[in-house]
Design an enzyme around this catalytic site. Sequence first.
Site, PDB file in Angstrom:
ATOM      1  N   MET A 121       0.832  -1.213   0.000  1.00 59.03           N
ATOM      2  CA  MET A 121       0.000   0.000   0.000  1.00 59.03           C
ATOM      3  C   MET A 121       0.863   1.258   0.000  1.00 59.03           C
ATOM      4  SD  MET A 121      -3.183  -0.740  -0.203  1.00 59.03           S
ATOM      5  CE  MET A 121      -4.025   0.734   0.338  1.00 59.03           C
ATOM      6  N   LYS A 129       1.348  -1.664   9.380  1.00 61.54           N
ATOM      7  CA  LYS A 129       0.329  -2.565   9.929  1.00 61.54           C
ATOM      8  C   LYS A 129      -0.469  -1.822  10.994  1.00 61.54           C
ATOM      9  CE  LYS A 129       1.678  -7.017   9.828  1.00 61.54           C
ATOM     10  NZ  LYS A 129       0.794  -7.446   8.764  1.00 61.54           N
ATOM     11  N   SER A 136      -9.597   3.576   0.325  1.00 58.45           N
ATOM     12  CA  SER A 136     -10.207   2.367  -0.242  1.00 58.45           C
ATOM     13  C   SER A 136      -9.787   2.179  -1.688  1.00 58.45           C
ATOM     14  CB  SER A 136     -11.726   2.445  -0.156  1.00 58.45           C
ATOM     15  OG  SER A 136     -12.274   1.296  -0.770  1.00 58.45           O
ATOM     16  N   GLY A 137      -9.635   0.936  -2.059  1.00 64.06           N
ATOM     17  CA  GLY A 137      -9.302   0.631  -3.458  1.00 64.06           C
ATOM     18  C   GLY A 137      -8.196  -0.381  -3.576  1.00 64.06           C
ATOM     19  N   GLY A 138      -7.664  -0.819  -2.409  1.00 65.38           N
ATOM     20  CA  GLY A 138      -6.610  -1.829  -2.431  1.00 65.38           C
ATOM     21  C   GLY A 138      -5.348  -1.303  -3.089  1.00 65.38           C
ATOM     22  N   LYS A 185     -14.694   5.047   6.647  1.00 64.29           N
ATOM     23  CA  LYS A 185     -14.051   3.923   5.920  1.00 64.29           C
ATOM     24  C   LYS A 185     -14.549   2.585   6.482  1.00 64.29           C
ATOM     25  CE  LYS A 185     -11.291   1.408   3.413  1.00 64.29           C
ATOM     26  NZ  LYS A 185     -10.449   0.485   4.059  1.00 64.29           N
ATOM     27  N   HIS A 232     -17.950   2.017   5.145  1.00 69.79           N
ATOM     28  CA  HIS A 232     -17.766   1.647   3.726  1.00 69.79           C
ATOM     29  C   HIS A 232     -17.497   0.137   3.623  1.00 69.79           C
ATOM     30  CE1 HIS A 232     -14.929   0.488   0.566  1.00 69.79           C
ATOM     31  NE2 HIS A 232     -15.499   1.384  -0.212  1.00 69.79           N
ATOM     32  N   ASN A 233     -16.598  -0.353   4.458  1.00 67.67           N
ATOM     33  CA  ASN A 233     -16.266  -1.779   4.398  1.00 67.67           C
ATOM     34  C   ASN A 233     -17.452  -2.642   4.811  1.00 67.67           C
ATOM     35  OD1 ASN A 233     -13.775  -0.688   3.847  1.00 67.67           O
ATOM     36  ND2 ASN A 233     -12.662  -2.247   4.969  1.00 67.67           N
ATOM     37  N   GLU A 293     -19.643  -2.809   1.955  1.00 66.94           N
ATOM     38  CA  GLU A 293     -18.987  -3.713   0.980  1.00 66.94           C
ATOM     39  C   GLU A 293     -19.321  -5.183   1.318  1.00 66.94           C
ATOM     40  OE1 GLU A 293     -14.720  -2.883   0.510  1.00 66.94           O
ATOM     41  OE2 GLU A 293     -14.396  -5.031   0.731  1.00 66.94           O
ATOM     42  N   TYR A 294     -19.251  -5.518   2.585  1.00 63.52           N
ATOM     43  CA  TYR A 294     -19.613  -6.885   3.012  1.00 63.52           C
ATOM     44  C   TYR A 294     -21.062  -7.193   2.598  1.00 63.52           C
ATOM     45  CZ  TYR A 294     -15.704  -8.111   6.196  1.00 63.52           C
ATOM     46  OH  TYR A 294     -14.492  -8.448   6.733  1.00 63.52           O
TER      47      TYR A 294
HETATM   48  N1  NAP Z   1      -7.189   0.393   1.871  1.00 62.91           N
HETATM   49  C1  NAP Z   1      -6.975  -0.792   1.435  1.00 62.91           C
HETATM   50  O1  NAP Z   1      -7.589  -1.274   0.500  1.00 62.91           O
HETATM   51  C2  NAP Z   1      -5.938  -1.521   2.112  1.00 62.91           C
HETATM   52  C3  NAP Z   1      -5.468  -2.682   1.559  1.00 62.91           C
HETATM   53  C4  NAP Z   1      -4.487  -3.270   2.190  1.00 62.91           C
HETATM   54  C5  NAP Z   1      -4.009  -2.708   3.365  1.00 62.91           C
HETATM   55  N2  NAP Z   1      -4.493  -1.591   3.901  1.00 62.91           N
HETATM   56  C6  NAP Z   1      -3.955  -0.993   5.136  1.00 62.91           C
HETATM   57  O2  NAP Z   1      -2.811  -0.226   4.793  1.00 62.91           O
HETATM   58  C7  NAP Z   1      -1.801  -0.436   5.776  1.00 62.91           C
HETATM   59  C8  NAP Z   1      -0.577  -0.984   5.095  1.00 62.91           C
HETATM   60  O3  NAP Z   1      -0.915  -2.212   4.483  1.00 62.91           O
HETATM   61  P1  NAP Z   1       0.152  -3.102   3.694  1.00 62.91           P
HETATM   62  O4  NAP Z   1      -0.563  -4.328   3.269  1.00 62.91           O
HETATM   63  O5  NAP Z   1       0.837  -2.259   2.678  1.00 62.91           O
HETATM   64  O6  NAP Z   1       1.244  -3.411   4.800  1.00 62.91           O
HETATM   65  P2  NAP Z   1       1.170  -4.364   6.092  1.00 62.91           P
HETATM   66  O7  NAP Z   1       1.506  -5.750   5.670  1.00 62.91           O
HETATM   67  O8  NAP Z   1      -0.069  -4.139   6.825  1.00 62.91           O
HETATM   68  O9  NAP Z   1       2.399  -3.789   6.951  1.00 62.91           O
HETATM   69  C9  NAP Z   1       3.718  -3.924   6.514  1.00 62.91           C
HETATM   70  C10 NAP Z   1       4.453  -2.623   6.714  1.00 62.91           C
HETATM   71  O10 NAP Z   1       4.402  -2.239   8.098  1.00 62.91           O
HETATM   72  C11 NAP Z   1       5.742  -2.044   8.556  1.00 62.91           C
HETATM   73  N3  NAP Z   1       5.802  -2.330   9.986  1.00 62.91           N
HETATM   74  C12 NAP Z   1       5.199  -3.335  10.637  1.00 62.91           C
HETATM   75  N4  NAP Z   1       5.466  -3.257  11.952  1.00 62.91           N
HETATM   76  C13 NAP Z   1       6.243  -2.172  12.136  1.00 62.91           C
HETATM   77  C14 NAP Z   1       6.831  -1.553  13.258  1.00 62.91           C
HETATM   78  N5  NAP Z   1       6.644  -2.038  14.484  1.00 62.91           N
HETATM   79  N6  NAP Z   1       7.584  -0.466  13.050  1.00 62.91           N
HETATM   80  C15 NAP Z   1       7.769   0.037  11.831  1.00 62.91           C
HETATM   81  N7  NAP Z   1       7.227  -0.482  10.722  1.00 62.91           N
HETATM   82  C16 NAP Z   1       6.474  -1.574  10.868  1.00 62.91           C
HETATM   83  C17 NAP Z   1       6.553  -3.002   7.718  1.00 62.91           C
HETATM   84  O11 NAP Z   1       7.914  -2.666   7.764  1.00 62.91           O
HETATM   85  P3  NAP Z   1       9.024  -3.787   7.419  1.00 62.91           P
HETATM   86  O12 NAP Z   1       9.149  -3.786   5.934  1.00 62.91           O
HETATM   87  O13 NAP Z   1      10.238  -3.290   8.092  1.00 62.91           O
HETATM   88  O14 NAP Z   1       8.549  -5.083   7.957  1.00 62.91           O
HETATM   89  C18 NAP Z   1       5.913  -2.770   6.358  1.00 62.91           C
HETATM   90  O15 NAP Z   1       6.346  -1.581   5.766  1.00 62.91           O
HETATM   91  C19 NAP Z   1      -2.422  -1.385   6.807  1.00 62.91           C
HETATM   92  O16 NAP Z   1      -2.952  -0.641   7.859  1.00 62.91           O
HETATM   93  C20 NAP Z   1      -3.535  -2.061   6.062  1.00 62.91           C
HETATM   94  O17 NAP Z   1      -4.585  -2.473   6.910  1.00 62.91           O
HETATM   95  C21 NAP Z   1      -5.440  -0.992   3.268  1.00 62.91           C
END
Ligand code: NAP
Length: 479
Positions: free
Chosen positions: A15, A77, A130-132, A185, A188-189, A192-193
Amino acid sequence: MSGTAQIGVTGLAVMGRNLARNFARNGLTVALHNRTVSKTRALVDEFGAEGTFVPAESAEEFVAALERPRRLVIMVKAGAATDAVIEEFAPLLEEGDVIIDGGNAHFADTRRREKELRERGIHFVGVGISGGEEGALHGPSIMPGGSTESYASLGPLLERIAAKADDGTPCVAHIGPDGAGHFVKMVHNGIEYADMQLIAEAYHLLRSVAGYSPAKIAETFRTWNTGRLDSYLIDITAEVLAHTDADTGKPFVDIVADQAEQKGTGRWTVQIALDLGVPVSGIAEAVFARSLSGHAGLRDASQSLPGPTAAPLDEAEAARFADQVEQALYASKIVSYTQGFHQIQAGSEEYGWDIDLGSVASLWRAGCIIRAAFLDRIRAAYDARRDLPSLLSDKQFAEEIGAAQDDWRAVIAAAVGQGVPTPGFSAALAYYDALRARRLPAALTQGQRDFFGAHTYRRTDREGSFHTLWGGDRSEVAG
Ligand SMILES: NC(=O)c1ccc[n+]([C@@H]2O[C@H](COP(=O)([O-])OP(=O)(O)OC[C@H]3O[C@@H](n4cnc5c(N)ncnc54)[C@H](OP(=O)(O)O)[C@@H]3O)[C@@H](O)[C@H]2O)c1
C-alpha cells in the site's frame, strides 16, 4: 533547515509503496522511509524514474527531507505498529506538522492518537483509503478526518492522487474531525460486506432455483451491469463466474473452498453499530454468513438435516425468476446503504462530526470497491435534503423499492420454499417492513420486560413511565 519533499511515506509494503508512487507520478517530491531499509532501496531501484523520490535510511533523515509544515504518511500494519511509528517520529516533529495514518485503523484509536498529538501541537489525520493496492497506485477513494486546518494543507495533495469520478471530481473530501475518516471507511467496508453477500445470494438463487450455470449467471450479471446495478462489484462478479479453472476445466467458482474469510472491518462496523444502537442488520448478516461458511465441522455435521424437495423451473419460469432476483437485489442494496448511512449519521451525531452524507456518497463514486452508478443518486438525495431521516425517505428510492417489493417478496418466498438461505435479502425486507409497520410487537416486548424485571413502559395515551403490579392486583403505578 527545511527539506524539499512535499510529502513523505513511511511503511513501504504494497500500500505505502503504491501510494508513494502515486504521489510522485502526480508531480510531488516524495520522501521515502521503511523500517527495513532494503524496501526503500528496492522502490527507488524499480520505480525511481517515475518521479522525484528522496530516500531516507533513518527517521531523522526522513523528517529532515520534508518541507514545513511536514506531512508524513504512515502506511504500516494497523494497531501497535502504528503507535510505535508515531512514537518514533513525533519527538522529531514541530508544532503544525501533520502525521497522516493511511492504514486501516479503528476510529477509536484514531480519536485517541489525534487527542494525544494535538496536545503536543501536532496534527494527526486518520485517513480511510479504499481501493486496495491498485487504487493506491492509480487513484483511491480517500476519506480524511482530522482538523480543518490540517486538511487545508493536505487536501490539495490528496486531490491530486485520488480517483476521479466521471464528472472529474476527485474522490476525496474532508469528512470531519478526529476519527471521522476512519469511521466512514469502516462503514464503507461494512456496506462492501453487505453488497458482496447480496450478490452472492443472487448467484445462489440463480444457480439453485433457476438452475443456471455459472457462465449463464455471468451473462446475467453483465446485463444487470448495464442498468441500475452498474457497479464494480457486479462487474468483477461476472468476471469471476465466467472464469474456468485451467487444471480441471470446471467453473472456477466450483473449485474454490466455500469458506469466506474476513479481515475485521465488517465486524467492527457491526460491533460499533451495536454500541450506537443502529440496526445494520444487512451488514450483520453478511458478517455472520461469512462466519457460518467457515464452520466446516458444524456444516459437515449438519449435512443430513432434512430440507424441501426442489421443483425445477422451466426456461421461461427461470428467466422470469432471474428478473425478480434483479429486483430483490436492487431493493436489498437500497436497504444496505440506508442502514450504512444511518450508522454514519449516528456516529456523526455521537461524536459531533457534522458529516455531510451527500459528500460521502460522492467520494465513493470511483476508486473504491463499492463504486457504483447508484451513488450519484444517493448524493443527489442528500444534496436535495441534508437532514433526510433515511434514504428510504427519499421519494425516488421509496418509489423504486415500492415497485420492486412484489418481486422481492416472491424471491424470498421461493428461497424459503426451496431451502436456499438468503439472510441478506430477508434481513433487508424485514427492515423495510419493520420501518413501514404502524405497530411493532415491541409493545409486547415491553410488557414482558415489565413483567419479569419491572423495567416499566410508556403508554400511547399519556405521558410518563408506568409499571404494572403483575404479582399483585395488576393495577398500574407510576414507574
Ligand atoms: N485500503 C486498502 O484497501 C488496504 C489494503 C491493504 C491494506 N491496507 C492498510 O494499509 C496499511 C498498510 O498495508 P500493507 O498491506 O501495505 O502493509 P502491512 O503488511 O499491513 O504492513 C507492513 C508494513 O508495516 C511495517 N511495519 C510493521 N510493523 C512495524 C513496526 N513495528 N515499526 C515500523 N514499521 C512496521 C513493515 O515494515 P518492514 O518492511 O520493516 O517489515 C511494512 O512496511 C495497513 O494498515 C492495512 O490495513 C489498506
